[in-house]
Design a protein around this motif. Structure first.
Motif, PDB file in Angstrom:
ATOM      1  N   LEU A   1       0.810  -1.225   0.000  1.00  0.00           N
ATOM      2  CA  LEU A   1       0.000   0.000   0.000  1.00  0.00           C
ATOM      3  C   LEU A   1       0.844   1.277   0.000  1.00  0.00           C
ATOM      4  CD1 LEU A   1      -2.678  -1.163   2.555  1.00  0.00           C
ATOM      5  CD2 LEU A   1      -3.090  -0.609   0.170  1.00  0.00           C
TER       6      LEU A   1
ATOM      7  N   LEU B   1       2.678   2.325   2.498  1.00  0.00           N
ATOM      8  CA  LEU B   1       2.837   2.901   3.838  1.00  0.00           C
ATOM      9  C   LEU B   1       4.268   2.701   4.330  1.00  0.00           C
ATOM     10  CD1 LEU B   1      -0.535   1.645   5.361  1.00  0.00           C
ATOM     11  CD2 LEU B   1       0.005   3.942   4.570  1.00  0.00           C
TER      12      LEU B   1
ATOM     13  N   VAL C   1      -0.791   6.901  -7.374  1.00  0.00           N
ATOM     14  CA  VAL C   1      -1.954   6.847  -6.470  1.00  0.00           C
ATOM     15  C   VAL C   1      -3.252   6.548  -7.225  1.00  0.00           C
ATOM     16  CG1 VAL C   1      -0.957   8.390  -4.746  1.00  0.00           C
ATOM     17  CG2 VAL C   1      -2.355   9.342  -6.564  1.00  0.00           C
TER      18      VAL C   1
ATOM     19  N   ASN D   1      -5.030   3.391  -6.542  1.00  0.00           N
ATOM     20  CA  ASN D   1      -5.802   3.263  -5.296  1.00  0.00           C
ATOM     21  C   ASN D   1      -7.306   3.392  -5.530  1.00  0.00           C
ATOM     22  OD1 ASN D   1      -3.373   3.073  -4.105  1.00  0.00           O
ATOM     23  ND2 ASN D   1      -3.424   5.041  -3.039  1.00  0.00           N
ATOM     24  N   GLU D   2      -7.681   3.911  -6.704  1.00  0.00           N
ATOM     25  CA  GLU D   2      -9.112   4.021  -7.007  1.00  0.00           C
ATOM     26  C   GLU D   2      -9.769   2.649  -7.023  1.00  0.00           C
ATOM     27  OE1 GLU D   2      -9.217   6.149 -10.676  1.00  0.00           O
ATOM     28  OE2 GLU D   2      -8.486   7.996  -9.727  1.00  0.00           O
TER      29      GLU D   2
ATOM     30  N   TYR E   1      -8.502   2.760  11.686  1.00  0.00           N
ATOM     31  CA  TYR E   1      -7.970   4.096  11.960  1.00  0.00           C
ATOM     32  C   TYR E   1      -8.886   5.134  11.319  1.00  0.00           C
ATOM     33  CZ  TYR E   1      -3.878   1.182  12.839  1.00  0.00           C
ATOM     34  OH  TYR E   1      -3.032   0.218  13.291  1.00  0.00           O
TER      35      TYR E   1
ATOM     36  N   TYR F   1     -14.719   9.616   2.893  1.00  0.00           N
ATOM     37  CA  TYR F   1     -13.883   8.735   2.069  1.00  0.00           C
ATOM     38  C   TYR F   1     -14.416   8.650   0.645  1.00  0.00           C
ATOM     39  CZ  TYR F   1     -11.320   7.530   6.245  1.00  0.00           C
ATOM     40  OH  TYR F   1     -10.544   7.612   7.366  1.00  0.00           O
TER      41      TYR F   1
ATOM     42  N   LEU G   1     -13.064  11.409  -1.405  1.00  0.00           N
ATOM     43  CA  LEU G   1     -11.677  11.221  -1.845  1.00  0.00           C
ATOM     44  C   LEU G   1     -11.607  10.425  -3.149  1.00  0.00           C
ATOM     45  CD1 LEU G   1      -9.807  10.515   1.518  1.00  0.00           C
ATOM     46  CD2 LEU G   1     -10.194  12.682   0.373  1.00  0.00           C
ATOM     47  N   PHE G   2     -12.693   9.699  -3.441  1.00  0.00           N
ATOM     48  CA  PHE G   2     -12.746   8.958  -4.708  1.00  0.00           C
ATOM     49  C   PHE G   2     -13.514   9.732  -5.773  1.00  0.00           C
ATOM     50  CE2 PHE G   2     -11.966   5.494  -1.707  1.00  0.00           C
ATOM     51  CZ  PHE G   2     -10.977   4.794  -2.369  1.00  0.00           C
TER      52      PHE G   2
ATOM     53  N   HIS H   1      -3.388   6.524   7.521  1.00  0.00           N
ATOM     54  CA  HIS H   1      -3.330   5.286   6.732  1.00  0.00           C
ATOM     55  C   HIS H   1      -4.538   5.149   5.815  1.00  0.00           C
ATOM     56  CE1 HIS H   1      -0.314   2.867   9.358  1.00  0.00           C
ATOM     57  NE2 HIS H   1       0.010   4.142   9.224  1.00  0.00           N
ATOM     58  N   THR H   2      -5.693   5.550   6.331  1.00  0.00           N
ATOM     59  CA  THR H   2      -6.909   5.380   5.533  1.00  0.00           C
ATOM     60  C   THR H   2      -7.047   6.496   4.498  1.00  0.00           C
ATOM     61  OG1 THR H   2      -8.096   6.480   7.306  1.00  0.00           O
ATOM     62  CG2 THR H   2      -8.238   4.095   7.231  1.00  0.00           C
ATOM     63  N   VAL H   3      -6.201   7.507   4.599  1.00  0.00           N
ATOM     64  CA  VAL H   3      -6.258   8.605   3.609  1.00  0.00           C
ATOM     65  C   VAL H   3      -5.256   8.362   2.478  1.00  0.00           C
ATOM     66  CG1 VAL H   3      -5.915  11.081   3.267  1.00  0.00           C
ATOM     67  CG2 VAL H   3      -7.088  10.270   5.302  1.00  0.00           C
ATOM     68  N   VAL H   4      -4.021   8.029   2.850  1.00  0.00           N
ATOM     69  CA  VAL H   4      -3.009   7.866   1.795  1.00  0.00           C
ATOM     70  C   VAL H   4      -3.237   6.601   0.966  1.00  0.00           C
ATOM     71  CG1 VAL H   4      -1.177   9.170   2.920  1.00  0.00           C
ATOM     72  CG2 VAL H   4      -1.372   6.736   3.352  1.00  0.00           C
ATOM     73  N   THR H   5      -4.069   5.707   1.445  1.00  0.00           N
ATOM     74  CA  THR H   5      -4.360   4.518   0.643  1.00  0.00           C
ATOM     75  C   THR H   5      -5.548   4.755  -0.292  1.00  0.00           C
ATOM     76  OG1 THR H   5      -5.631   3.696   2.523  1.00  0.00           O
ATOM     77  CG2 THR H   5      -3.407   2.848   2.266  1.00  0.00           C
ATOM     78  N   LYS H   6      -6.030   5.977  -0.287  1.00  0.00           N
ATOM     79  CA  LYS H   6      -7.055   6.384  -1.269  1.00  0.00           C
ATOM     80  C   LYS H   6      -6.318   7.147  -2.385  1.00  0.00           C
ATOM     81  CE  LYS H   6     -10.482   5.139   1.521  1.00  0.00           C
ATOM     82  NZ  LYS H   6      -9.721   4.212   2.367  1.00  0.00           N
ATOM     83  N   PRO H   7      -7.002   7.444  -3.479  1.00  0.00           N
ATOM     84  CA  PRO H   7      -6.302   8.168  -4.554  1.00  0.00           C
ATOM     85  C   PRO H   7      -6.050   9.633  -4.186  1.00  0.00           C
ATOM     86  CG  PRO H   7      -8.568   7.726  -5.177  1.00  0.00           C
ATOM     87  CD  PRO H   7      -8.359   7.045  -3.881  1.00  0.00           C
ATOM     88  N   VAL H   8      -5.196   9.829  -3.206  1.00  0.00           N
ATOM     89  CA  VAL H   8      -4.920  11.174  -2.699  1.00  0.00           C
ATOM     90  C   VAL H   8      -3.416  11.433  -2.816  1.00  0.00           C
ATOM     91  CG1 VAL H   8      -4.935  12.623  -0.620  1.00  0.00           C
ATOM     92  CG2 VAL H   8      -6.836  11.090  -1.074  1.00  0.00           C
ATOM     93  N   LEU H   9      -3.078  12.569  -3.421  1.00  0.00           N
ATOM     94  CA  LEU H   9      -1.663  12.933  -3.526  1.00  0.00           C
ATOM     95  C   LEU H   9      -1.198  13.557  -2.216  1.00  0.00           C
ATOM     96  CD1 LEU H   9      -1.752  14.631  -7.041  1.00  0.00           C
ATOM     97  CD2 LEU H   9      -0.673  12.452  -6.496  1.00  0.00           C
TER      98      LEU H   9
END
Lengths: 297, 661
Positions: free
Chosen positions: A58, A60, A78, A81-82, A92, A106, A109-110, B151-159
């Protein structure tokens, strides 16, 4: 042949201290391929590198060597990630939001349109059974409830790959069963699921294939049914037989050179027992449940 | 009271500033790339390190420019919502409480109440906002890392760039949402707090010296009274201004024949003077152009002095004087002066000075007013458009142009002489020697006779500067042994006032700029520091911003006693800091070299932080000066100039960081 959607090549992670000195070799040259539509479980004791693998996939964590690809792309892209949903080890989430706002955030964000976002949030809250509490802030939720919202947020984008880190952690047996059912549902929808857990029963129940990690190394990989088949043992299950019949069967086994290792009633799992009791209690409130005897013993 | 405004036009300022900015930013990022290559080269080898830096640079360029506003907005809304849910509104309540009880600790006897209240209100708003922003930004991203919500933000399509911008925008929105009600409450408080009127309880009494006048005083309100003078002949009543305001007064005669006075609410208390500054020059005691006046021994060499009853004068040149410069059909000059006395003078009055206007091309000069100095106050001189010498009690004078004006001096002012005998202004050179076009006239037109359509002068480097529509203003001290002191901004041309409310708003925009800068620094630090360290780092940056001039001075080599190394040597040897170091050449070079490195480093540090005090325009509002649009635009450009590289830096810091670690 199914398309490979998750792939690691020589994936290595070494944790270093401030001065760059090697501290822990968390993952050693992991090569892994996960095909589209399968449920893959990463198994291993604590500290074996399961979560490290997921975090490397991922983005991280940065790999010390090798590559971690999803849809053939590494974490720096990124846009991939879609199509990914991720449920972390502990959910979290922002505790000051309520469940509805969480999914809305969330969803934004998509770039999901507002109407679709609302509809999908409602559907997911229905699926995870939290419609009744959608206006409450997450800080008022129990751990299990937060976990359910966590799953819902992982699915808000209707992902093609779902990555679940200890999905049943913190859930009660009913929640665990629901979670496992949902994972199986995802498979039915053609989605690829990568999960890691140290709860072997959970993995066994849902996974098509598993990989077993120990001290950062992949020790075993394969289909669950073939890995769990004990080839030098034969198991026959029948309805309850009288003692005479058992003795007769024992003779037949000996006649063919075999050895009867154990004879007795089949034991249910504690999970099955618990779920039966809960179900019975729901149907007959106020009455003592007989889940333990209802199996005929 | 004056404010040093030396703000150039945005059009003059921008090209040079943009070029400087581009060079500095380029150097900064090249340096960053070099450092990155150096450190990664140690682990990866030079070739791989070079590739990595190139890749990072490419990715940075791509990511910082391809942000999605929808994502940024979603993250900003989250930041905003988080702060609101954490009851940030309590800050506004604290502010309201401060305002409510402000009257208890503000000096009611202050002679400048408006200034005091405005200063107080802007100070409290700025301090509260700054503290709030330092704390909020320090707790945001580190908390995300600690709780792993990131963690839940950067694993979305977010720069990563969107995360930085989202955070900053969220805090800026939040700060704005706080500043708007604070501004409204403040404005209401400032205006309402000084609302008062007076009565005239004891009526008026006959003036002892002038039977045509009656005098009296108003009731005491807010620790002051006004004197009332009634001119019976003209039926005009005059109120003496005090405490930075006056009142409109109306007189009504009652049935009993008694006069009743009604005073309005304060006027002229809150103003936004639009002023134009000129270029200052000096004449020395012999009337020769000088680069500065006399030093009377002030440690602070802000003002230069001219000696009284000599040919010494201050000369200001104002350009672009057009009918648009007129207020009530007159040019209005305001002059703040310092007085240095070598003897007490005449006890019953202040020091006498003279105010002149002069055409820099023709030399035609007019004595507008002989005035008494106002130490600590401001003298006002009005020059009407049509000047009638006899009616206005003005004296026409002439001055001769020096055809041999030398470079490096004020060509139009060299050898200007005013004939003088016994301290009294006398006749002037004959008309035929002057190009004044009819000095015998009694009536003159300000623009035709005193404003030169074009005037040239030489700057200190000998370059000719041509100005349009120029008028000269001269001030002389007329008493022997006394001195007037002034600096460039002490004389200004006052144009039509701007709106105080609008000026108040611009003052708040200054606080907003500071808030934006602090949010930027806070968010950038929080990308790689923990909460307590972020608080400290942002605090020190803020402090550095407010003491920018001091930091900049430390970065120059003109400090008495030298830099830290030279100073250490002096300490060790117990050498006085005013004398040259007694060292051999090698030691000297070594000390200078180390100090140069130190100075360069400090200068570099100084450039990393903007001068926060230049954003703080509250002094303009408090002292009643309009904040020019140029000031606001230049500050806005400065904020953007810092915000853009900081944003990129924040992106790099967060991108380089392993989210999980």
């Amino acid at each position: 042949m199914a398309e490979v959607v998750v792939e690691t090549r020589n994936l290595t992670k070494i944790y270093r201290d401030f001065w760059g000195r090697r501290k822990v070799h968390a993952l050693k040259s992991l090569d892994l391929e996960i095909n589209q539509g399968e449920i893959f479980g990463l198994l291993g004791p604590n500290g074996s590198g399961k979560t490290t693998t997921i975090k490397l996939l991922l983005g991280l964590l940065f790999p010390s060597e090798g590559e971690a690809l999803i849809f053939g792309k590494n974490a720096s892209d990124v846009r991939r990630n879609e199509r990914i949903g991720y449920l972390p080890e502990e959910s979290y989430l922002y505790k000051f939001l309520n469940a509805e706002e969480t999914l809305d955030f969330y969803g934004k964000l998509f770039h999901i349109p507002a109407a679709v976002r609302r509809q999908r949030a409602n559907d997911l809250l229905e699926i995870v059974g939290l419609t009744y509490a959608k206006k409450r802030q997450l800080k008022e939720y129990s751990k299990g409830m937060v976990r359910r919202v966590g799953l819902a947020q992982a699915l808000i984008n209707d992902p093609d790959v779902v990555i679940l880190d200890e999905p049943t952690s913190g859930l009660d047996p009913i929640g665990t069963r629901d979670m496992k059912d949902m994972i199986l549902d995802l498979k039915k929808q053609g989605k690829t699921v990568l999960m890691c857990s140290h709860l072997l029963a959970d993995v066994q129940d849902v996974c098509d294939r598993i990989g077993i990690l120990f001290q950062g190394e992949l020790k075993e990989i394969g289909r669950v049914d073939s890995l769990l088949t004990v080839k030098d043992t034969t198991e026959i299950q029948t309805s309850t037989l009288p003692d005479a019949a058992i003795e007769e069967i024992r003779g037949v086994v000996q006649k063919y050179g075999g050895e009867v290792k154990s004879v007795g009633n089949t034991r249910t799992t504690l999970e099955d027992l618990f779920l039966r009791i809960v179900e019975e209690s729901k149907q007959h409130p106020g009455r003592r449940a007989h889940g333990g005897e209802s199996n005929g013993n | 009271m004056v404010i040093e405004e030396n703000v150039p036009s945005i059009f003059q300022w921008f090209p040079k500033a943009a070029l400087d900015w581009a060079i500095l930013v380029l150097v900064f990022f090249l340096l960053l790339g070099f450092l990155g290559m150096l450190f990664s080269g140690l682990r990866l080898g030079p070739a791989n390190a070079f590739k990595l830096v190139l890749k990072t640079a490419g990715q940075t360029l791509r990511d910082v420019f391809s942000v999605s506003f929808k994502t940024v907005w979603a993250l900003a809304s989250l930041t905003f919502k988080e702060a609101i849910r954490r009851k940030i509104v309590i800050v506004f309540i604290i502010f309201v409480l401060i305002v409510l009880f402000a009257g208890m600790f503000l000096d009611p006897t202050s002679p400048h109440p408006a200034q005091l209240y405005v200063d107080f209100i802007f100070g409290s708003t700025a301090y509260l906002t700054i503290i709030l922003m330092i704390l909020l930004t320090a707790f945001s991203l580190p908390a995300d890392f600690k709780n792993k919500t990131i963690h839940t933000v950067v694993t979305k399509p977010v720069l990563i760039s969107e995360i930085i911008l989202g955070r900053v925008l969220g805090f800026v929105l939040l700060g704005t949402m706080l500043l708007v009600p604070m501004g409204l409450v403040s404005y209401g408080f400032v205006i309402r707090s000084q609302a008062h009127t007076h009565t005239v309880p004891d009526g008026l009494t006959q003036d002892k010296t002038n039977p045509a006048l009656e005098r009296g005083v108003t009731s005491n309100e807010r620790e002051h009274r006004h004197e009332i003078v009634f001119d019976k002949e003209n039926q005009v009543v005059h109120l003496t201004p005090t405490h930075d305001h006056t009142h409109e007064i109306s007189v009504r005669e009652g049935k009993d024949g008694e006069r009743h006075f009604t005073l309005s609410q304060p006027i002229d208390m809150y103003k936004a003077r639009v002023v134009q500054y000129g270029e200052i020059g000096y004449l020395d005691q012999k009337g020769i152009v000088s680069s500065k006046g006399v030093n009377v021994g002030d440690e602070w060499e802000y003002r230069s002095f001219i000696a009284g009853n000599t040919d010494a004068a201050f000369i200001w040149q104002f350009e672009n004087i057009t009918p648009a410069s007129l207020v009530d059909d007159a040019l209005q000059f305001e002059f703040t002066q310092e007085v240095f006395r070598t003897h007490k003078g005449v006890i019953s009055r202040q020091i006498i000075g003279a105010f002149y206007i002069r055409n820099p091309e023709t030399g035609l000069m007019l004595e507008v007013e002989i005035f008494q100095s106002k130490e600590g106050g401001t003298s006002v001189f009005r020059v009407p458009r049509t000047i009638n010498i006899s009616a206005d009690k003005m004296n026409l004078k002439s001055s001769q142009r020096n055809p041999n004006g030398t470079s490096g001096s004020r060509a139009s002012a060299v050898s200007v002489q005013i004939a003088r005998q016994g301290g009294e202004l006398q006749s002037y050179p004959p008309e035929d020697k002057l190009n004044i076009g009819g000095a015998n006239r009694a009536e003159f037109d300000l623009f035709k006779d005193f404003v030169a359509p074009q005037s040239s002068m030489f700057d200190e480097k000998g370059r000719e500067i041509v100005r349009q529509n120029v008028i000269e203003v001269w001030v002389k001290c007329l008493e022997r042994g006394q001195y007037f002191g002034a600096a460039k901004p002490d004389m200004y041309l006052r144009r039509a006032d701007a709106s105080f409310a609008w000026n108040f708003f611009k003052g708040y925009v200054g606080i907003w700029f500071q808030m934006v800068m602090i949010s930027m620094y806070g968010v950038i630090f929080s990308t790689f520091l923990s909460t307590p360290v972020t608080v400290l780092a942002t605090f020190f940056v803020t402090l550095g911003g407010y003491f920018h001039k001091f930091v900049a001075a430390m970065g120059t080599q003109n400090i008495e006693g030298g830099g830290p190394f030279e100073a250490a040597i002096r300490l060790f040897r117990q050498d006085n800091m005013t004398i040259d170091l007694d060292m051999n050449a090698g030691e000297n070079i070594l000390a200078k070299m180390f100090d140069t490195v130190f100075h360069t480093f400090i200068r570099f540090l100084g450039n990393l932080v903007p001068a926060f005090d230049s954003f703080d325009t509250s002094a303009y509002v408090a002292q009643g000066f309009n904040i020019s649009f140029n000031t606001v635009l230049i500050n806005l450009c400065t904020v953007l100039g810092y915000a853009i590289p900081l944003y990129v830096l924040g992106y790099i810091c967060l991108k380089m960081r392993e989210i999980e670690q």
